[in-house]
Structures are given as structure tokens and as C-alpha cells.
Scaffold this motif. Structure first.
Motif, PDB file in Angstrom:
ATOM      1  N   GLU A 235      42.274  70.230 -34.550  1.00 27.72           N
ATOM      2  CA  GLU A 235      43.053  71.396 -34.098  1.00 27.72           C
ATOM      3  C   GLU A 235      42.068  72.426 -33.531  1.00 27.72           C
ATOM      4  O   GLU A 235      41.104  72.795 -34.209  1.00 27.72           O
ATOM      5  CB  GLU A 235      43.811  71.964 -35.307  1.00 27.72           C
ATOM      6  CG  GLU A 235      44.742  73.096 -34.986  1.00 27.72           C
ATOM      7  CD  GLU A 235      45.733  72.755 -33.881  1.00 27.72           C
ATOM      8  OE1 GLU A 235      45.589  73.346 -32.789  1.00 27.72           O
ATOM      9  OE2 GLU A 235      46.624  71.923 -34.120  1.00 27.72           O
ATOM     10  N   SER A 237      43.163  75.335 -31.558  1.00 25.24           N
ATOM     11  CA  SER A 237      43.903  76.453 -30.964  1.00 25.24           C
ATOM     12  C   SER A 237      43.107  77.764 -30.913  1.00 25.24           C
ATOM     13  O   SER A 237      43.128  78.469 -29.895  1.00 25.24           O
ATOM     14  CB  SER A 237      45.212  76.683 -31.727  1.00 25.24           C
ATOM     15  OG  SER A 237      44.918  76.996 -33.088  1.00 25.24           O
ATOM     16  N   GLN A 240      40.385  77.613 -28.274  1.00 23.55           N
ATOM     17  CA  GLN A 240      40.959  77.574 -26.917  1.00 23.55           C
ATOM     18  C   GLN A 240      41.322  78.984 -26.450  1.00 23.55           C
ATOM     19  O   GLN A 240      41.195  79.314 -25.268  1.00 23.55           O
ATOM     20  CB  GLN A 240      42.194  76.662 -26.917  1.00 23.55           C
ATOM     21  CG  GLN A 240      42.688  76.367 -25.513  1.00 23.55           C
ATOM     22  CD  GLN A 240      43.805  75.341 -25.493  1.00 23.55           C
ATOM     23  OE1 GLN A 240      44.367  74.977 -26.531  1.00 23.55           O
ATOM     24  NE2 GLN A 240      44.156  74.879 -24.306  1.00 23.55           N
ATOM     25  N   LYS A 241      41.744  79.824 -27.394  1.00 27.37           N
ATOM     26  CA  LYS A 241      42.109  81.208 -27.031  1.00 27.37           C
ATOM     27  C   LYS A 241      40.942  81.973 -26.420  1.00 27.37           C
ATOM     28  O   LYS A 241      41.140  82.951 -25.718  1.00 27.37           O
ATOM     29  CB  LYS A 241      42.608  81.954 -28.281  1.00 27.37           C
ATOM     30  CG  LYS A 241      43.996  81.523 -28.720  1.00 27.37           C
ATOM     31  CD  LYS A 241      44.386  82.207 -30.021  1.00 27.37           C
ATOM     32  CE  LYS A 241      45.762  81.739 -30.467  1.00 27.37           C
ATOM     33  NZ  LYS A 241      46.080  82.226 -31.820  1.00 27.37           N
TER      34      LYS A 241
END
Ligand code: CIR
Length: 253
Positions: A235, A237, A240-241
Motif C-alpha cells: 500500500e 497511498s 503517492q500523495k
């Protein structure tokens, strides 16, 4: 085979780091969990992990890949193109001195981010991007060629860093997305292609017997498994932000 990796815990200042994405503010607790899982995955790949503590003065410093280019024989300390990140190389240089006798440097006015450098066997591809300028790319090409490697400079059209859109899995196989799908510099490679909607999964890392890929990209995973690679999904996320991917979070050598 990689024996070593260097990683760095993200600090609380991470949430104020550089980004071009509009995916929202990172959640620091989740971020730490994701970083922990990343380190565990690397351990599963059989590497020795050098784990650096967080540095609050450098919000983006968990993305250690940008501070150096490493091979088994020599290290190159980069000269990161983002002003707020440039000081990250001081700590990394000190760490690399424990591993390397031969250390080269990218010098101003040259700038270079490690994320713009892809090694495929004895060939280095060096992207020119918002962060890596022509002079930085030229210096790295000269260094790798002086050490018996090939160097090719690849001006980027759209990708943030070269490795945002391309990875090398060994066995002449490249993972390619976007502008690299048909790029003349990579035509000698077999290609595992990634569609525009799955583009984030083109930033993956082969570490010994595994390819680590971001979670949620079934087609990329299937293609890799069909090509004979074992995958570990993570994961990503909160990274990636802040425009970060799997390769950015470690230096592997
Ligand atoms: C930056 O803008 O520098 C960080 N927020 C993301 C760096 C990602 N690094 C990489 O792709 N090698």
C-alpha cells in the motif's frame, strides 16, 4: 543481487513536503505503517537494511533514492535539483563513506536526482527533467563511462522523474508506461507495458527474487507473475500523495 539497502523514516514534516499531486494531505500514522511494511518487504528480499532516523528539517528526505546513484563498486552523491532537498546529501555522503572507497560527486551547476537514473545491467539511462539538468546528466554519463558502463541521456517529455515511468526487471525486460512505451532508446528491451490508468505501477523495484509493486494494480501484477516474477504488493497511498513511488524510498546496492 542486492546485499544492502538504505532507507530513512519519514519525519512529521513530511506532510509539508513538495508535491504536484492533488490527492490530499498525507496521514502521518498511515505513512509510518506503510514505511514499516516497505522495510519488512525489503528484509523478505534478503537485504541488509541500513535504517536512518527521520530529519525534520528535510520533509522529503524519506525519498533517499534522489540523493545518490549506487553500484556495487562505486557511489555517486547527487546534487538534488529542488532547493529544499539539496542539503539531504550531507547525511547520505557520511553514510556512504561506511560502504564505499570510491565516491564521485555531481557538482553545480549540474543538478541530478537519483530518481532520474535507471540502471539496466551495465547501462545507465539518465533523464533530463525538472530536477536533473543537462550538465548534471552529462557529469553522470562521464562518471559511469569512466567506470566502464554505458550512459545514455534521455530528455523527458512528461514524467516527473525517469523512473516514474520505467523500471528494469533483469533478463532484458523493462516495465514501461507513457512516453517510454515506444521510446527509441529502449527499443532493444522486451517490454511489460503499463496502461495510462495503471501508470503509478510502472515505478516498481526488482529486489533479488521479488518484484515489489504498489497494491491495487492487478493487471501489472498478473503480467509480472506470467513473466515468472514473484511479487510483493505494498500500500503506497501516503507516498503517492507526495509524488513518491517504491523506488524513491530506498537506495539498493
Ligand atoms: C519531491 O518532490 O522531491 C518528493 N516529494 C518526491 C520525490 C520522489 N522521488 C523519486 O521519484 N525518486
Amino acid at each position: 543481487m542486492f546485499k544492502n539497502v538504505i532507507v530513512k523514516t519519514p519525519g512529521e514534516s513530511y506532510v509539508n513536503g513538495l508535491t504536484t499531486s492533488d490527492l490530499g494531505k498525507p496521514d502521518y500514522e498511515k505513512l509510518l505503517e506503510q514505511h514499516k511494511a516497505y522495510v519488512e518487504a525489503l528484509k523478505k528480499c534478503g537485504v541488509e537494511v541500513t535504517h536512518l532516523p527521520a530529519s525534520e528539517e528535510f520533509p522529503d528526505s524519506t525519498f533517499v533514492e534522489d540523493t545518490a546513484v549506487l553500484t556495487s563498486e562505486f557511489a555517486v552523491v547527487s546534487n538534488p535539483g529542488a532547493h529544499s532537498r539539496n542539503g539531504e546529501i550531507k547525511e547520505m555522503e557520511a553514510v556512504l563513506k561506511d560502504f564505499y572507497e570510491k565516491i564521485f560527486y555531481i557538482k553545480a551547476p549540474g543538478t541530478l536526482d537519483g530518481g532520474d537514473v535507471l540502471q539496466a545491467d551495465n547501462h545507465f539511462y539518465i533523464g533530463i527533467s525538472e530536477r536533473t539538468n543537462e550538465e548534471g546528466a552529462r557529469q553522470l554519463k562521464e562518471i559511469v563511462e569512466s567506470e566502464g558502463y554505458k550512459g545514455t541521456i534521455v530528455p523527458l517529455e512528461k514524467f516527473f522523474h525517469l523512473k516514474t515511468g520505467i523500471a528494469y526487471l533483469g533478463n532484458n525486460l523493462i516495465v514501461a508506461a507513457g512516453e517510454f512505451l515506444d521510446h527509441p532508446d529502449f527499443e532493444q528491451y522486451d517490454k511489460l507495458t503499463v496502461s495510462a490508468e495503471d501508470e503509478y505501477s510502472a515505478n516498481c523495484i526488482r529486489v533479488n527474487d521479488y518484484v515489489i509493486i504498489p497494491k491495487g494494480y492487478e493487471e501489472t501484477k498478473r503480467k509480472m507473475n506470467e513473466a515468472g516474477y514473484k511479487t510483493i504488493e505494498l500500500e503506497m497511498s501516503e507516498f503517492q500523495k507526495q509524488d513518491g513511488g517504491l523506488s524513491c524510498l530506498s537506495l539498493r546496492f
